[in-house]
Design a protein around this motif. Sequence first.
Motif, short mmCIF file in Angstrom:
data_model
loop_
_atom_site.label_atom_id
_atom_site.label_comp_id
_atom_site.label_asym_id
_atom_site.label_seq_id
_atom_site.Cartn_x
_atom_site.Cartn_y
_atom_site.Cartn_z
N MET A 1 0.86 -1.17 0.00
CA MET A 1 0.00 0.00 0.00
C MET A 1 0.90 1.23 0.00
O MET A 1 1.89 1.28 0.71
CB MET A 1 -0.91 0.00 1.23
N ASN A 2 0.53 2.21 -0.80
CA ASN A 2 1.27 3.46 -0.90
C ASN A 2 0.36 4.62 -0.56
O ASN A 2 -0.78 4.68 -1.03
CB ASN A 2 1.79 3.65 -2.33
N ILE A 3 0.87 5.54 0.24
CA ILE A 3 0.14 6.77 0.57
C ILE A 3 1.02 7.92 0.09
O ILE A 3 2.17 8.05 0.53
CB ILE A 3 -0.14 6.87 2.08
N THR A 5 1.10 12.21 -1.56
CA THR A 5 0.41 13.50 -1.62
C THR A 5 -0.12 13.74 -3.03
O THR A 5 0.33 13.12 -3.99
CB THR A 5 1.35 14.65 -1.25
N PHE A 26 -3.09 5.39 -2.33
CA PHE A 26 -3.96 6.40 -1.73
C PHE A 26 -3.31 7.76 -1.88
O PHE A 26 -2.13 7.93 -1.60
CB PHE A 26 -4.21 6.10 -0.25
N THR A 28 -3.43 11.59 -0.65
CA THR A 28 -3.96 12.50 0.38
C THR A 28 -4.19 13.87 -0.24
O THR A 28 -3.53 14.25 -1.21
CB THR A 28 -2.98 12.61 1.56
N PRO A 34 -8.87 11.34 1.61
CA PRO A 34 -7.94 10.68 0.68
C PRO A 34 -8.71 9.95 -0.41
O PRO A 34 -9.86 9.54 -0.23
CB PRO A 34 -7.18 9.69 1.56
N ALA A 36 -8.56 6.78 -3.36
CA ALA A 36 -7.88 5.53 -3.73
C ALA A 36 -7.81 5.45 -5.25
O ALA A 36 -8.79 5.74 -5.94
CB ALA A 36 -8.63 4.35 -3.18
#
Length: 80
Positions: A1-3, A5, A26, A28, A34, A36
Amino acid sequence: MNIITATEFRNNQRKYFELAEKEPVFVTRAGGMPMAITPVDLSDYPTMEEMKAIQEGLEAYDKGECTTIEDVNNIWKSIL
């Protein structure tokens, strides 16, 4: 999983679109929820023609242009 900006996504869209085909990404957003990025199978969604037919059906229903089935065991009695 990657979060990541929104700025990182904008700067590297191709990278994250390709990554999203393998794992969730995801994005932000300042002041927002956020988002997906995930691949979809278009066959799971109605076509434009199907959406038009659904809309026409809803409009006909709203106008009362529909047939009420009185007896589910004998639908033809209500239709004919």
